[in-house]
Design a protein around this motif. Structure first.
Motif, PDB file in Angstrom:
ATOM      1  N   SER A  74      -3.784  13.468  -8.639  1.00 59.54           N
ATOM      2  CA  SER A  74      -5.095  12.938  -8.275  1.00 59.54           C
ATOM      3  C   SER A  74      -5.043  11.426  -8.089  1.00 59.54           C
ATOM      4  O   SER A  74      -4.113  10.746  -8.552  1.00 59.54           O
ATOM      5  CB  SER A  74      -6.118  13.278  -9.359  1.00 59.54           C
ATOM      6  N   GLN A  75      -6.067  10.929  -7.440  1.00 57.77           N
ATOM      7  CA  GLN A  75      -6.213   9.485  -7.232  1.00 57.77           C
ATOM      8  C   GLN A  75      -6.133   8.745  -8.565  1.00 57.77           C
ATOM      9  O   GLN A  75      -5.408   7.755  -8.690  1.00 57.77           O
ATOM     10  CB  GLN A  75      -7.542   9.256  -6.546  1.00 57.77           C
ATOM     11  N   GLY A  87      -2.439  -1.343  -3.248  1.00 54.99           N
ATOM     12  CA  GLY A  87      -3.494  -0.445  -2.807  1.00 54.99           C
ATOM     13  C   GLY A  87      -2.958   0.976  -2.805  1.00 54.99           C
ATOM     14  O   GLY A  87      -1.967   1.263  -2.133  1.00 54.99           O
ATOM     15  N   VAL A  88      -3.583   1.842  -3.583  1.00 59.43           N
ATOM     16  CA  VAL A  88      -3.188   3.251  -3.660  1.00 59.43           C
ATOM     17  C   VAL A  88      -4.155   4.045  -2.777  1.00 59.43           C
ATOM     18  O   VAL A  88      -5.369   3.983  -2.972  1.00 59.43           O
ATOM     19  CB  VAL A  88      -3.231   3.758  -5.120  1.00 59.43           C
ATOM     20  N   SER A  89      -3.602   4.743  -1.795  1.00 53.00           N
ATOM     21  CA  SER A  89      -4.436   5.509  -0.865  1.00 53.00           C
ATOM     22  C   SER A  89      -5.296   6.515  -1.620  1.00 53.00           C
ATOM     23  O   SER A  89      -4.784   7.305  -2.410  1.00 53.00           O
ATOM     24  CB  SER A  89      -3.566   6.268   0.142  1.00 53.00           C
ATOM     25  N   GLY A  90      -6.600   6.464  -1.364  1.00 56.36           N
ATOM     26  CA  GLY A  90      -7.524   7.394  -1.989  1.00 56.36           C
ATOM     27  C   GLY A  90      -7.267   8.822  -1.538  1.00 56.36           C
ATOM     28  O   GLY A  90      -6.604   9.065  -0.523  1.00 56.36           O
ATOM     29  N   ASP A  91      -7.785   9.784  -2.278  1.00 54.93           N
ATOM     30  CA  ASP A  91      -7.581  11.204  -1.957  1.00 54.93           C
ATOM     31  C   ASP A  91      -8.054  11.543  -0.550  1.00 54.93           C
ATOM     32  O   ASP A  91      -7.363  12.239   0.195  1.00 54.93           O
ATOM     33  CB  ASP A  91      -8.291  12.095  -2.981  1.00 54.93           C
ATOM     34  N   PHE A 115       0.829  -1.197   0.000  1.00 52.86           N
ATOM     35  CA  PHE A 115       0.000   0.000   0.000  1.00 52.86           C
ATOM     36  C   PHE A 115       0.864   1.248   0.000  1.00 52.86           C
ATOM     37  O   PHE A 115       1.986   1.224   0.499  1.00 52.86           O
ATOM     38  CB  PHE A 115      -0.885   0.042   1.264  1.00 52.86           C
ATOM     39  N   GLY A 116       0.321   2.336  -0.517  1.00 47.98           N
ATOM     40  CA  GLY A 116       1.012   3.614  -0.444  1.00 47.98           C
ATOM     41  C   GLY A 116       0.207   4.701  -1.120  1.00 47.98           C
ATOM     42  O   GLY A 116      -0.753   4.429  -1.840  1.00 47.98           O
ATOM     43  N   THR A 117       0.629   5.923  -0.881  1.00 45.50           N
ATOM     44  CA  THR A 117       0.009   7.060  -1.551  1.00 45.50           C
ATOM     45  C   THR A 117       0.578   7.205  -2.958  1.00 45.50           C
ATOM     46  O   THR A 117      -0.132   7.500  -3.906  1.00 45.50           O
ATOM     47  CB  THR A 117       0.238   8.347  -0.737  1.00 45.50           C
ATOM     48  N   GLU A 123      -7.288   2.230  -1.856  1.00 46.34           N
ATOM     49  CA  GLU A 123      -7.347   1.962  -0.416  1.00 46.34           C
ATOM     50  C   GLU A 123      -8.150   3.090   0.216  1.00 46.34           C
ATOM     51  O   GLU A 123      -7.750   4.245   0.160  1.00 46.34           O
ATOM     52  CB  GLU A 123      -5.938   1.924   0.177  1.00 46.34           C
ATOM     53  N   GLU A 124      -9.277   2.739   0.819  1.00 42.73           N
ATOM     54  CA  GLU A 124     -10.173   3.749   1.382  1.00 42.73           C
ATOM     55  C   GLU A 124      -9.943   3.996   2.864  1.00 42.73           C
ATOM     56  O   GLU A 124     -10.300   5.040   3.379  1.00 42.73           O
ATOM     57  CB  GLU A 124     -11.634   3.306   1.183  1.00 42.73           C
TER      58      GLU A 124
END
Length: 132
Positions: free
Chosen positions: A53-54, A35-39, A8-10, A73-74
């Motif tokens: 942006s996401q 998993g890409v961290s959502g905005d 996971f990460g931003t 990722e929410e």
């Protein structure tokens, strides 16, 4: 049987540290799910909106050769659900999260990888804003 790794990460202002993390995570299995961290999660987690942006961050990560699948990722609290949903055998996190996800050891192997020294998105953003 194929071994699935999840991380996971931003992944904002994508840099070589992100790339090395993804490559090292991918080397631990046959399939890498990211998993890409959502905005909204990023705003809650870091107190600022991402530069990209996401949708842009998802596209960047999805385009990387080692990545098999990406998703948004929410919530940090849903890590167990994400691991189970994607049938991950290994959860990989940066060592700045050391010990925070050990309780998931009952459903998957948990690995903390060292961060790339002297590379951080926050430092890059600060450098750009002071020199720009």
């Amino acid at each position: 049987m194929a071994r699935t790794v999840i991380t996971f990460g931003t992944f904002d202002v994508f840099h070589v540290g992100h790339l090395r993390m993804i490559e090292r995570a991918a080397a631990l299995g046959d399939r890498l799910v990211v998993g890409v961290s959502g905005d909204e999660l990023n705003l809650a987690k870091k107190g600022r909106e991402p530069i990209f942006s996401q949708a842009e961050r998802l596209a960047i990560v999805a385009a990387l050769k080692p990545v098999s699948e990406v998703f948004v990722e929410e919530s940090l609290e849903l890590k167990r659900d994400y691991v189970l949903q994607h049938r991950a055998d290994v959860l990989v996190m940066g060592d700045d999260w050391e010990g925070k996800f050990d309780e998931l050891g009952d459903v998957c192997e948990v690995v903390y990888l060292p961060r790339t020294p002297a590379v951080s998105t926050t430092a890059l953003i600060e450098k750009i804003s002071t020199t720009g």
